[in-house]
Design a protein around this motif. Structure first.
Motif, short mmCIF file in Angstrom:
data_model
loop_
_atom_site.label_atom_id
_atom_site.label_comp_id
_atom_site.label_asym_id
_atom_site.label_seq_id
_atom_site.Cartn_x
_atom_site.Cartn_y
_atom_site.Cartn_z
N VAL A 64 0.51 -3.20 6.85
CA VAL A 64 -0.12 -4.00 7.58
C VAL A 64 0.78 -4.61 8.43
CG1 VAL A 64 -1.46 -6.06 7.62
CG2 VAL A 64 -1.65 -4.66 5.76
N SER A 100 -4.48 -4.49 1.34
CA SER A 100 -4.43 -3.16 2.38
C SER A 100 -3.77 -2.15 1.32
CB SER A 100 -3.90 -3.50 3.42
OG SER A 100 -3.88 -2.19 4.35
N HIS A 101 -4.62 -0.81 1.57
CA HIS A 101 -4.12 0.37 0.98
C HIS A 101 -3.02 0.95 1.88
CE1 HIS A 101 -7.13 0.34 -1.91
NE2 HIS A 101 -7.99 0.10 -1.08
N SER A 102 -2.66 0.41 3.30
CA SER A 102 -1.58 0.82 3.99
C SER A 102 -0.92 -0.29 4.54
CB SER A 102 -2.27 1.67 5.27
OG SER A 102 -2.96 0.57 6.17
N GLY A 154 0.88 -1.34 -0.14
CA GLY A 154 -0.09 0.07 -0.07
C GLY A 154 0.97 1.21 0.06
N THR A 167 -2.53 -0.70 9.39
CA THR A 167 -3.65 -1.32 9.64
C THR A 167 -3.05 -2.70 10.49
OG1 THR A 167 -4.80 -1.13 7.41
CG2 THR A 167 -5.17 -3.13 8.55
N ALA A 176 -6.05 -8.59 4.11
CA ALA A 176 -5.50 -7.30 4.52
C ALA A 176 -3.87 -7.53 4.09
CB ALA A 176 -5.43 -7.11 5.96
N LEU A 211 -12.56 -4.05 6.21
CA LEU A 211 -11.42 -3.59 6.73
C LEU A 211 -10.35 -3.07 5.61
CD1 LEU A 211 -9.62 -3.75 9.45
CD2 LEU A 211 -8.69 -5.80 8.60
N VAL A 212 -10.48 -3.78 4.27
CA VAL A 212 -9.61 -3.14 3.17
C VAL A 212 -10.29 -1.71 2.77
CG1 VAL A 212 -8.99 -3.56 0.81
CG2 VAL A 212 -8.78 -5.63 2.50
N SER A 260 -8.68 0.53 5.27
CA SER A 260 -7.25 0.98 5.16
C SER A 260 -6.97 2.20 4.40
CB SER A 260 -6.77 -0.15 4.71
OG SER A 260 -6.83 -0.46 3.29
N SER A 261 -7.74 2.50 3.40
CA SER A 261 -7.62 3.62 2.59
C SER A 261 -7.37 4.75 3.25
CB SER A 261 -8.48 3.88 1.34
OG SER A 261 -9.87 4.18 1.98
#
Length: 293
Positions: free
Chosen positions: A284, A280-282, A146, A254, A276, A244-245, A248-249
């Motif tokens: 993890v 995930s965009h961040s 991410g 996360t 995730a 959750l995903v 995460s943006s």
């Protein structure tokens, strides 16, 4: 919870751009925690019986061993650019990446990995080393996928399992370290659609109320321990991984437990942590278990 007095932040490098980004993130994490940084390269060629020295007539700085040492030196230099006052050491360890990093994790405060290394197959979102280490390490593992960002809250997924309680504690600690807020996500589902319940409205509302109370109870003790961490509760009906995903943006980190209530025996990671890790965009952080000093 994750103090391990004197333990370093460990970051794995293999010469890939993903690993170099992990070094930058790991350097910031080490500064935030007041920890030294240890750069590790798992040197697999010694296991295959190949010559590690330069070929006849080749420059002195050729050869697999020298390349590995140069990879570590470059990573140490990159960490120095991010945090000039940080204590950084680097080492080449003979062995395959997964067992080398699992051994490192026994004495680490945190292990930081890039999402994919040089050995990744095309099309894989996250490499096998990141998956295996995340699922088996003795300390939290931060996988840098991410977008690494300095703003936004810490996001944590809660499902009521013992491991998600550990993840919640780690998430509060991470939010306090970053001087930011915490978003606690609890997504719930029922085995039949709400339309099949009788009476529909009363049953659904009752279940939703139970889920809200369970989340509030899970957060209560931690909020008392970390009173300066603002908390936003997010309860949603639907697939936990998807919710959750999506959340995460907006997060800088996360945090999830390696396996939740719905994980099948024998799985390395549960479906939510697996999703995730891959989507995930961040970055993890996977929590398998946390040992206290």
């Amino acid at each position: 919870m994750t103090s391990r007095s004197g333990a370093p932040v460990v970051v794995a490098v293999d010469g890939s751009t993903s690993a170099l980004e992990a070094v930058r993130v790991a350097a910031r994490e080490a500064v935030t925690r007041g920890r030294p940084l240890r750069v590790v390269h798992a040197f697999i060629w010694a296991l295959h019986g190949v010559s590690l020295e330069p070929a006849p007539g080749a420059p002195d700085d050729a050869g697999f061993r020298h390349q590995a040492e140069q990879t570590v030196a470059d990573a140490v230099a990159e960490a120095g650019k991010i945090a000039p006052d940080l204590t950084v050491t680097g080492t080449v360890v003979d062995g395959s990446p997964t067992p080398v990093l699992l051994a490192e994790a026994r004495d680490a405060a945190l292990v930081v990995l890039g999402s994919r290394g040089l050995g990744g197959f095309a099309g894989l979102l996250v490499g096998s080393v990141a998956v295996q280490v995340s699922a088996r390490a003795d300390c939290p593992v931060l996988v840098v996928n991410g977008t690494a960002r300095a703003d936004g809250p810490v996001l944590v997924g809660i499902d009521g399992s013992a491991l998600s309680t550990e993840a919640l504690g780690v998430a509060f600690e991470e939010a306090a370290l970053r001087d930011t807020g915490l978003v606690a996500v609890h997504a719930w589902n029922i085995p039949v659609p709400p339309s099949a319940l009788l009476p529909v409205a009363d049953s659904f509302e009752a279940l939703a109320g139970e889920e809200e109370r369970a989340l509030a109870e899970a957060l209560a003790g931690w909020s008392e321990r970390y009173p300066d961490v603002p908390v936003r509760r997010h309860i949603a009906y639907g697939a936990p991984a998807r919710i959750l995903v999506e959340e995460s943006s907006r997060a800088q980190l996360t945090v999830v437990g390696a396996r939740g209530r719905g994980a099948f025996t024998g799985m390395l990671l549960g479906s939510v942590s697996h999703a995730a890790l891959h989507h995930s965009h961040s970055p993890v952080m996977i929590v398998r278990h946390v040992r206290q000093d």
